[in-house]
Design a protein around this motif. Structure first.
Motif, PDB file in Angstrom:
ATOM      1  N   THR A 143      -0.263 -66.467 -19.590  1.00 23.69           N
ATOM      2  CA  THR A 143       0.357 -67.626 -18.953  1.00 23.69           C
ATOM      3  C   THR A 143       1.640 -67.159 -18.280  1.00 23.69           C
ATOM      4  N   GLU A 144       1.881 -67.732 -17.157  1.00 19.19           N
ATOM      5  CA  GLU A 144       3.050 -67.313 -16.386  1.00 19.19           C
ATOM      6  C   GLU A 144       4.027 -68.474 -16.351  1.00 19.19           C
ATOM      7  N   PRO A 145       5.073 -68.443 -17.148  1.00 17.27           N
ATOM      8  CA  PRO A 145       5.995 -69.578 -17.163  1.00 17.27           C
ATOM      9  C   PRO A 145       6.663 -69.760 -15.812  1.00 17.27           C
ATOM     10  N   ASP A 146       6.738 -71.003 -15.374  1.00 19.44           N
ATOM     11  CA  ASP A 146       7.349 -71.284 -14.076  1.00 19.44           C
ATOM     12  C   ASP A 146       8.847 -71.397 -14.283  1.00 19.44           C
TER      13      ASP A 146
ATOM     14  N   MET B   1      18.233 -56.233 -24.151  1.00 20.40           N
ATOM     15  CA  MET B   1      18.194 -56.606 -22.735  1.00 20.40           C
ATOM     16  C   MET B   1      16.804 -57.146 -22.381  1.00 20.40           C
ATOM     17  N   ILE B   2      16.789 -58.141 -21.528  1.00 24.54           N
ATOM     18  CA  ILE B   2      15.515 -58.737 -21.143  1.00 24.54           C
ATOM     19  C   ILE B   2      15.322 -58.606 -19.639  1.00 24.54           C
ATOM     20  N   VAL B   3      14.163 -58.137 -19.233  1.00 25.60           N
ATOM     21  CA  VAL B   3      13.900 -57.954 -17.807  1.00 25.60           C
ATOM     22  C   VAL B   3      13.706 -59.299 -17.140  1.00 25.60           C
ATOM     23  N   ASP B   4      13.763 -59.296 -15.837  1.00 23.03           N
ATOM     24  CA  ASP B   4      13.468 -60.516 -15.082  1.00 23.03           C
ATOM     25  C   ASP B   4      11.970 -60.767 -15.208  1.00 23.03           C
ATOM     26  N   LEU B   5      11.649 -61.690 -16.075  1.00 19.18           N
ATOM     27  CA  LEU B   5      10.251 -61.836 -16.498  1.00 19.18           C
ATOM     28  C   LEU B   5       9.319 -62.201 -15.347  1.00 19.18           C
ATOM     29  N   GLN B   6       9.759 -63.189 -14.585  1.00 17.48           N
ATOM     30  CA  GLN B   6       8.852 -63.674 -13.535  1.00 17.48           C
ATOM     31  C   GLN B   6       8.604 -62.577 -12.488  1.00 17.48           C
ATOM     32  N   ARG B   7       9.664 -61.891 -12.125  1.00 19.35           N
ATOM     33  CA  ARG B   7       9.525 -60.823 -11.146  1.00 19.35           C
ATOM     34  C   ARG B   7       8.618 -59.722 -11.696  1.00 19.35           C
ATOM     35  N   PHE B   8       8.836 -59.442 -12.961  1.00 21.23           N
ATOM     36  CA  PHE B   8       8.043 -58.408 -13.621  1.00 21.23           C
ATOM     37  C   PHE B   8       6.554 -58.775 -13.612  1.00 21.23           C
ATOM     38  N   ILE B   9       6.261 -60.013 -13.964  1.00 22.53           N
ATOM     39  CA  ILE B   9       4.850 -60.433 -14.008  1.00 22.53           C
ATOM     40  C   ILE B   9       4.238 -60.404 -12.618  1.00 22.53           C
ATOM     41  N   VAL B  10       4.973 -60.934 -11.671  1.00 22.48           N
ATOM     42  CA  VAL B  10       4.445 -61.004 -10.296  1.00 22.48           C
ATOM     43  C   VAL B  10       4.161 -59.611  -9.757  1.00 22.48           C
ATOM     44  N   SER B  11       5.070 -58.678 -10.025  1.00 21.20           N
ATOM     45  CA  SER B  11       4.886 -57.344  -9.442  1.00 21.20           C
ATOM     46  C   SER B  11       3.815 -56.532 -10.162  1.00 21.20           C
TER      47      SER B  11
END
Lengths: 259, 358
Positions: A143-146, B1-11
């Motif tokens: 799942t990709e949280p928005d 430290m936490i990565v930029d999750l959304q960017r990470f998933i998208v890439s």
């Protein structure tokens, strides 16, 4: 290193229950066919019924787990999967062994033996799983949280104190961070009073971890405080998502000598 | 430290999707052989996804993505590190005439134990019945066995019509499925450290011994042989082989003299157990057929001598089959016996994919 999420005995029992229902439906369909065959030959139809029951009851699990790579209809429904306990490929003989040993696991009724063994076993294996060296895992869906919808476009007072933000990131465990994120993502599912209480407790918990100056937190509601916390935990400011290369192109770039 | 999750998933997601697609294909087509380029891509994707998993485990708190990646990496790990012999096409005749008898012989010690326990049961059942004939209902709690043998023989020999007309197929199938169920149960009870299997074998022996002594004492030995031999010479060994498979499980579970971990010990024999139980199934299909279509018919319809002769021929062929079939290439037998335990151990790429030509 990777870990597998073991399926518990209750979920597995529910999956078995669904599979039994499927077997019952299949048998009903076969029964209709038998009735038609009986018009031609009663003896043959009876023999056909006995064989069909035997094959379906024993072969159902073997057939589906082999063709669907460790899943039956029930397991698919509950997102469970049979895998090799050592992480290797599931082999046909493993599937056969674990399914044949249902004869013992289902004793004396309702998989009592298998359930007890599963409950006591560290890897949640029933006897069939032990014999076949398999485990049943939960197979999650990505799942990709928005986060943009959730967090973007708001001023975050916590970011004025990067040293405290860094310390907060250091002290928050993955589970705690996920708790905040999930609470925010699912806020609409809570009753208003329960939500206020939950967010109050969570905010208190995070305030205890790192004390931000009063200027950053005064007048900020608990829910907004949690949004700010999630924002600093999950997002890096000033970076936008790049358009992804195609993997093949990336590989070619990474390994120019390949192929 | 936490990565930029959304960017990470998208890439990274396209790489995960591609790896998943390749895995699905590999799992759906066991005989698939990838090209070198595909192999390199697969390996790269595996390493990249494993790296992503390490990042997300260390730096991020997003559990769903972590689970998904763990699942992907686990599947790819299984494909890459699998060292057991790749499952080949199934050749039924080769399996029947080579693999099955070779497997039987390889674990003959378990079969001998199975025979010994059954014979012990036979001796006990026969002795108990001879000592106390009133114990028949206890030793043979089946209504069709409780009838006086002499009376039954007299009745059977007056029948000149086909009693099972129109029911032979159903009866035959019922016998097959019932006996296969019993065999699977006997095998499965091996997981009780063999105790359940031993009890089943002993109990079968008790019934067999009691029935035999009952008929012999009544002077109906010829009838007994004519009745039991046509199907019994196949059915009884089949149950014994099921017991053999159960005892193999038990011996692996106990692990006496084998210091390998439990999982390894069970893995070593699981292929052989499956081979034996499928063999048992085939034998019992034949036995059920013979029992329904021949064993239930007695003199004057079918002479006892003919039935006994058929039983002798079946027994001879079965012994010949189990003792000799597939033994022509002793080297191949030895190799087959270790195929699951000692993999040929090439590098995984060598097993999967053709070597590139220079």
């Amino acid at each position: 290193m990777f870990s597998q999420w073991l399926a518990g005995p209750v979920t597995r029992f529910l999956a078995v229950f669904i599979d039994q229902l499927c077997i019952a439906v299949l048998m009903t369909l076969v029964g209709s066919l038998v009735n038609l065959v009986a018009l031609i030959s009663l003896g043959f139809s009876m023999a056909f019924w006995v064989i069909a029951y035997f094959v379906i009851s024993i072969g159902y699990g073997i057939f589906f787990e082999w063709t669907w790579r460790g899943q039956t209809i029930g397991k698919k429904l509950f997102r469970l999967r049979v895998v090799d306990a050592d992480g290797l490929k599931l082999q046909f003989n493993q599937i056969v062994v674990r399914n044949l040993l249902r004869f013992v696991d289902s004793l004396p009724a309702f998989y009592f033996v298998g359930g007890v063994v599963c409950w006591l076993n560290q890897k949640c294996q029933r006897l069939g799983d032990i014999a076949a060296n398999t485990i049943v895992i939960r197979n999650p869906r990505v799942t990709e949280p928005d986060l943009d919808q959730l967090l973007a476009g708001k001023y975050n007072s916590l970011r004025q104190y990067p040293h405290l933000v860094a310390r907060l990131r250091q002290r928050v465990s993955p589970a705690e961070a996920d708790l905040v994120l999930q609470a925010l993502l699912r806020r609409g599912e809570f009753e208003p009073v329960a939500r206020v209480e939950l967010f109050g407790n969570l905010a208190g918990h995070f305030r205890d971890k790192i004390e931000f100056p009063a200027e950053a937190t005064d007048g900020v509601a608990d829910e907004q405080y949690l949004r700010n916390v999630a924002d600093v935990l999950y997002r890096t400011p000033g970076r936008t998502a790049p358009s992804p290369d195609t993997p093949a192109k990336a590989v070619a770039t990474a390994r120019p000598d390949s192929g | 430290m936490i990565v930029d999750l959304q960017r990470f998933i998208v890439s990274e997601r396209p790489f995960w999707v591609q790896l998943e697609t390749m895995l699905n294909r590999l799992e759906a087509e066991p005989n698939l052989r990838m090209t070198l380029t595909q192999t390199q891509l697969f390996h790269h994707l595996y390493e990249r996804t494993a790296g992503d998993l390490a990042k997300i485990t260390t730096f991020s708190s997003e559990p769903e993505t972590r689970r998904y990646l763990e699942n992907l990496v686990a599947r790819a790990y299984g494909e890459i590190h699998e060292t057991r012999e790749k499952q080949r096409r199934f050749f039924p005749l080769k399996w029947f005439f080579h693999t099955l008898p070779q497997t039987f012989r390889r674990h003959a010690h378990a079969f001998y134990l199975s025979v010994a326990i059954t014979l012990l049961g036979c001796a006990f059942g026969g002795f108990a019945l001879a000592l106390d004939p009133d114990a028949r209902p206890v030793l043979m709690p089946f209504s069709h066995l409780l009838e006086d043998p002499a009376k039954r023989v007299a009745e059977e020999q007056t029948v000149t019509t086909d009693r099972l007309a129109g029911e032979k197929t159903t009866f035959s199938v019922e016998l097959m499925t019932h006996n296969i169920n019993i065999s699977i149960f006997t095998l499965a009870l091996g997981m009780t450290w063999g105790i359940g299997t031993l009890i089943m074998l002993f109990y079968n022996g008790v019934i067999l011994g009691a029935v035999a002594v009952d008929y012999i004492r009544a002077g109906e030995t010829k009838f007994l042989l004519g009745w039991l031999m046509p199907h019994g010479v196949v059915e009884i060994p089949a149950i014994l082989i099921a017991g053999q498979a159960g005892l193999m499980l038990a011996l692996a579970l106990i692990g006496r003299g084998n210091r390998a971990p439990l999982g390894t010990r069970l893995r070593e024999i699981s292929h052989d157990v499956v081979t034996l139980i499928f063999g048992v199934g085939l034998l019992l299909v034949w036995a059920g057929f013979v029992e329904a279509f021949l064993s239930q018919y007695h003199e004057p319809i079918v002479p006892y001598e003919a039935k006994i002769a058929l039983g002798c021929v079946e027994l001879f062929l079965l012994v010949l089959f189990l003792a000799k079939s597939g033994s022509g290439g002793s080297k191949s037998e030895a190799r087959d016996s270790t195929s699951d335990r000692q993999p040929p151990h090439p590098h995984w790429r060598d097993r999967w994919f053709k070597s590139p030509k220079p």
